[in-house]
Design a protein around this motif. Sequence first.
Motif, PDB file in Angstrom:
ATOM      1  N   LYS A   5     -12.364 -15.482  10.086  1.00 16.72           N
ATOM      2  CA  LYS A   5     -13.618 -15.635  10.831  1.00 16.72           C
ATOM      3  C   LYS A   5     -13.969 -14.325  11.510  1.00 16.72           C
ATOM      4  O   LYS A   5     -13.124 -13.685  12.106  1.00 16.72           O
ATOM      5  CB  LYS A   5     -13.492 -16.733  11.876  1.00 16.72           C
ATOM      6  N   GLU A   6     -15.238 -13.969  11.404  1.00 18.39           N
ATOM      7  CA  GLU A   6     -15.698 -12.709  11.982  1.00 18.39           C
ATOM      8  C   GLU A   6     -16.240 -12.933  13.390  1.00 18.39           C
ATOM      9  O   GLU A   6     -16.890 -13.931  13.659  1.00 18.39           O
ATOM     10  CB  GLU A   6     -16.780 -12.102  11.098  1.00 18.39           C
ATOM     11  N   ASP A   7     -15.951 -12.004  14.253  1.00 16.16           N
ATOM     12  CA  ASP A   7     -16.446 -12.037  15.629  1.00 16.16           C
ATOM     13  C   ASP A   7     -17.977 -12.011  15.587  1.00 16.16           C
ATOM     14  O   ASP A   7     -18.563 -11.131  14.955  1.00 16.16           O
ATOM     15  CB  ASP A   7     -15.893 -10.814  16.362  1.00 16.16           C
ATOM     16  N   GLU A   9     -20.122 -11.053  17.746  1.00  6.41           N
ATOM     17  CA  GLU A   9     -20.681  -9.801  18.274  1.00  6.41           C
ATOM     18  C   GLU A   9     -20.648  -8.707  17.214  1.00  6.41           C
ATOM     19  O   GLU A   9     -21.590  -7.926  17.088  1.00  6.41           O
ATOM     20  CB  GLU A   9     -19.913  -9.355  19.511  1.00  6.41           C
ATOM     21  N   ILE A  10     -19.548  -8.647  16.460  1.00  6.21           N
ATOM     22  CA  ILE A  10     -19.423  -7.636  15.398  1.00  6.21           C
ATOM     23  C   ILE A  10     -20.446  -7.917  14.296  1.00  6.21           C
ATOM     24  O   ILE A  10     -21.096  -6.999  13.799  1.00  6.21           O
ATOM     25  CB  ILE A  10     -17.989  -7.625  14.811  1.00  6.21           C
TER      26      ILE A  10
END
Length: 54
Positions: A5-7, A9-10
């Motif tokens: 899972k990607e942050d 905010e990023i």
Amino acid sequence: MGKKKEDPEILALKMELAAELGLLEKIEQGGWGALSSAESGKIGGLLARRLRKG
């Protein structure tokens, strides 16, 4: 093994950078895989630079 899972905010920053580079439409139509390695590298380089700035 599933995808990491990607942050959020990023991801938002990556989308902002893609828009600045004129690549947002290409990503929206074909996903991140539609980008060339040079385009992905440009986004990655700018992302790293912004994250280092803080």
